[in-house]
Design an enzyme around this catalytic site. Structure first.
Site, short mmCIF file in Angstrom:
data_model
loop_
_atom_site.label_atom_id
_atom_site.label_comp_id
_atom_site.label_asym_id
_atom_site.label_seq_id
_atom_site.Cartn_x
_atom_site.Cartn_y
_atom_site.Cartn_z
CG HIS A 49 -54.38 62.36 -37.07
ND1 HIS A 49 -54.73 62.20 -38.39
CD2 HIS A 49 -53.51 63.40 -37.05
CE1 HIS A 49 -54.09 63.08 -39.13
NE2 HIS A 49 -53.34 63.83 -38.33
CB SER B 202 -35.07 59.67 -17.60
OG SER B 202 -34.86 59.89 -16.23
CB CYS C 117 -37.29 46.94 -1.23
SG CYS C 117 -38.68 46.00 -1.85
CB SER D 54 -31.11 56.87 -15.27
OG SER D 54 -31.65 56.39 -14.06
CD GLN D 55 -32.92 60.92 -9.25
OE1 GLN D 55 -32.00 61.40 -8.57
NE2 GLN D 55 -33.54 59.82 -8.90
#
Ligand code: AGP
Length: 804
Positions: free
Chosen positions: A664, A464, A6, A508-509
């Protein structure tokens, strides 16, 4: 119930006349900037004109206007709507004037709050939208980003005391708890509140478990706001209108002295709190090329006669108003009143008992009220100094400009964002250093420690994580250390063993992703050296790591990670190069990569020229249900990332598959109906990739190829689609370990065009009602406001996932 990403926003004007239209516009614009964090419902609260007149005609000072506030017609207005911010605007426009909003009335003093929501539980209905309220008189109004894990017992307790809940959210307990506590301390004989707003919020927050960024507004404390933070991001921004209007930088700097922080009588900065602030600044400094500069500590303390404050989940919501921000730490609480602000440290746990031991957290909820806690309430928490920092973010970075969507803008920005990531860090070959070198100030003091690690662990989520996967082979090759990749949620679920000798790299962005942040806390507690590779400056991960690299890709607004992804890869490649700097045996390889880094932005500019061709390809795929993407080696990550993008924004099933795994199981899916995208650019694995393609073709597979050699065997055999779209994407060639950067770009474009062609909202990935004829649009809105329609809700991730 829980909220993933949020956005909360507040706007306070003090001594600056603003019409109610201006105030609503300011709140709505703030929400629009935060809408990428959440967009299934939105709301805002501001004062009715009569109450503001009462407040503004009284003293301007802190706590003024308490008497009589909160009575009669002073209840703050609350507007809530399902859907995006546009729906909220429509709601305010249509119902505001009859509810007490007077557009053109100018208010000198006002505090408004707003929220844009992304729900993980509970339908996006108006009743679940924020702000939430304490009662029908709206004595307390709250916006919240985060999750309150103990909301159930609090709700039960409040229901026992007669509170009636209207929503399914965890947040609603907060304003109701505030009212319950406020009412436990009857006003003084002259009808003033017995508690300051700060003290009250302090009591409320003590009772909350979980994560939050909260802003409280109250009719009992007109013109004031209190905000508290733990685990969810929040910053305070300060605009001095005089400074903003000044023509020269010198005038602006002088006016900046107005931006003073209040200090209470309890003695200025508390020791631990000050230490925390210093720690933060040390961390920010230790990351090279910070995107914020810091103001010197102010010398004078005085209130400004004219000032505006903003509270926001992130900087993109405030940058068009001011660059002066105070980044809040966990357990900080900000009190805005009378034209000044103060930051306090909140203590966790309940009020101390007589013997000094912490009382049970809900001791004072027994109904004993003031008698049990009056002593505590008379002691406000200590203020803490937080440095005002200057954002180095430009407004253009958060605007779409000529582009229809942020995703398109950010994809096309990549030549520049990559240059920005490398600026000052990739040093060209010269007489002193013939092979060139890498300079990363944020980790330079830790290179020896990282090299001595027993292993390097990369921990991240989503794209990421794919960035880490793309670079793992190079880190292994250049450092010769064991390298482990971990999805943050799985790392936590397994309580993965971590040791003092480990280096853990958190990528992490946003720097706020809850799983990655929790994993960081866990690794820190185990004594590992923690390195952050983060785009958002000042974010929680950037602050909590021992050292790090700022990705410097610029603000990324589109929900899909694009330019941050490619800049993550380049940041990690630079890190691998730096870690191997002493290795003579790797010198030739390093020189080759450094040379390729320097031409990489041009290669990305070249590959962007495929845009029109990719749009045609996307048109041929628009009706497909599913697509498989095969890659291996350097491009295993490319396959996973392409599939994630297609899933996330085009809302089409897609799987990235390691080509070595084709036999596979996945081969069973292959027939003439399923599009298969094969990444087959030249590297040491090309022969194996060719063999996989041949086997897929033998099964009748509809192959779309990505190659770097138009005359190669694979390309020649590829042909075109029945409607004439080429099945071959020819991309520029670069060194193997950077090819994934070039290859990612056309696949981002493919996801983008598929999304537009399928009629979805690119930046938010929800079905886009605006493509419907007006009558169907109206019908859809009707249903959206009345029922849960799973296919019509946003289905992708919020940009920043701040709950686990
Ligand atoms: C990518 O397009 C996604 N938005 C998502 O996978 C994202 O990469 C993930 O949520 C991690 O976010 P972070 O980089 O901000 O930590």
């Amino acid at each position: 119930m829980g909220k993933g990403g949020c956005g909360i926003f507040a706007y306070v004007n003090h001594g600056v006349g603003r019409s109610q239209r201006f105030i609503v516009d300011a709140l709505v614009t703030g929400l629009r900037r935060l809408e990428y964090r959440g967009y299934d419902s939105a709301g805002l609260s501001l004062d009715r004109v009569p109450s503001l007149k009462a407040a503004s005609t009284g003293s301007n000072g802190h706590g003024a206007g308490h008497g009589g506030a909160g009575q009669g017609g002073s209840a703050p207005l609350v507007f809530r709507a399902t859907g995006k911010v546009d729906a909220l605007v429509a709601c305010v426009e249509s119902t505001g004037p009859t509810s007490g909003l007077a557009w053109e009335v100018e208010l000198d003093f006002h505090a408004g709050i707003a929220h844009t929501r992304w729900a993980t539980h509970g339908p996006p209905l108006p009743k679940n939208a924020h702000p939430h309220v304490s009662d029908s008189g709206h004595a307390f109004v709250v916006v919240h980003n985060g999750i309150i894990t103990n909301h159930a017992p609090l709700r039960e307790m409040l229901q026992r005391h007669g509170f009636v809940f209207e929503s399914d959210t965890d947040t609603e307990v907060i304003p109701k708890l505030a009212k319950y506590l406020y009412d436990s301390f009857p006003p003084t004989p002259d009808n003033s509140p017995r508690l300051s707003f700060l003290q009250l919020v302090q009591l409320v927050v003590r009772e909350l478990d979980g994560a939050y960024a909260l802003i409280f507004k109250s009719s009992h404390y007109p013109g004031e706001l209190v905000a508290a933070k733990r685990g969810s991001p929040l910053l305070l921004a300060i605009r001095d209108p005089a400074a903003a209007d000044a023509a020269t930088a010198a005038a602006a700097a002088a006016a900046g002295e107005h931006l003073q922080q209040r200090s209470n009588s309890s003695g200025g900065s508390g020791g631990a709190a000050t230490g925390a602030a210093d720690g933060v600044l040390a961390t920010a400094d230790s990351h090279d090329r910070p995107a914020m500069t810091q103001r010197p500590r102010p010398g004078k303390r005085r209130r400004a006669d004219q000032i505006e404050f903003f509270l926001a989940s992130d900087a993109s919501a405030v940058i068009e108003h001011t660059k002066k921000v105070v980044v809040l730490e966990d357990d900080d609480c900000v009190h805005l009143a009378g034209g000044s602000y103060a930051v306090y440290r909140l203590q966790r746990g309940g009020p101390p008992a007589a013997d000094g031991a912490p009382a049970p957290a809900s001791a004072f909820l027994s109904g004993d009220g003031a008698d049990a806690h009056g002593g505590v309430l008379l002691n406000p928490p200590a203020t803490v100094h937080r440095v005002i920092q200057t954002l180095e973010l430009e407004v253009e970075q958060i605007m779409r400009g000529k582009w229809d969507h942020f995703m398109a803008k950010e994809i096309h920005e990549q030549p520049d964002s990559l240059r920005q990531t490398m600026r000052g860090r990739v040093i060209s070959p010269g007489p002193a250093c013939p092979a060139g070198r890498i300079q990363l100030g944020g980790i330079s003091g830790f290179v020896g420690a990282i090299r001595r690690s027993r292993r390097i662990m990369f921990i991240a989520c989503g794209s990421s994580f794919h960035g880490c996967l793309a670079v793992r082979p190079l880190v292994e090759e250049l450092t010769e250390l064991p390298v482990q990749l971990e999805l943050a949620s799985d790392f936590l679920d397994r309580r993965c063993p971590v040791f003092r000798g480990d280096t853990c790299v958190f990528v992490s962005q946003s720097g706020e992703t809850a799983d990655t942040l929790r994993a960081l806390e866990y690794a820190k507690s185990a004594g590992a050296l923690c390195v952050g590779v983060v785009n958002a400056v000042g974010s929680a991960i950037a602050r909590a790591t021992d050292c790090g690299i700022h990705i410097n890709a610029g603000a990324e607004i589109g929900v899909a990670s694009t330019k941050a992804y490619t800049s993550q890869i380049v940041s990690l490649v630079m890190m691998a190069l730096l870690l191997s700097e002493d290795s003579a045996s790797k010198a030739t390889r390093r020189a080759e990569i450094i040379a390729a880094l320097q031409t990489l932005p041009d290669a990305v500019a070249d590959v962007l020229r495929l845009d029109a061709q990719i749009r045609v390809l996307a048109t041929s795929l628009v009706k497909e249900q599913s697509m498989l993407v095969f890659g291996r080696g350097w491009n295993y990550a490319t396959a996973l990332e392409a599939a994630l993008k297609v899933k996330e924004v085009a809302l089409m099933h897609s799987e990235g598959i390691l080509a070595g795994e084709m036999k596979h199981g996945p081969l069973a899916l292959v027939d003439a109906s399923l599009p298969l995208l094969c990444v087959a650019t030249s590297d040491g694995h090309l022969a194996k990739m060719e063999s996989v393609c041949e086997q897929l073709r033998a099964r009748g597979g509809r192959i779309i190829l990505m190659v770097d050699d138009a005359r190669g065997r694979l390309a020649q055999a590829a042909g075109s689609t029945p409607d004439g779209a080429s099945r071959v994407l020819v991309v520029p060639r670069t060194v193997d370990c950077l090819q994934s950067v070039v290859n990612a770009v056309p696949l981002q474009l493919l996801a983008y065009h598929l999304t537009v062609l399928r009629g979805h909202n690119v930046d938010r990935a929800c079905p886009r009602p605006s493509v419907l004829p007006p009558c169907l649009h109206a019908l859809l809105r009707f249903y959206l406001t009345r029922m849960t329609m799973p296919h019509a809700e946003p289905r992708n991730l919020a940009k920043s996932v701040t709950v686990e």
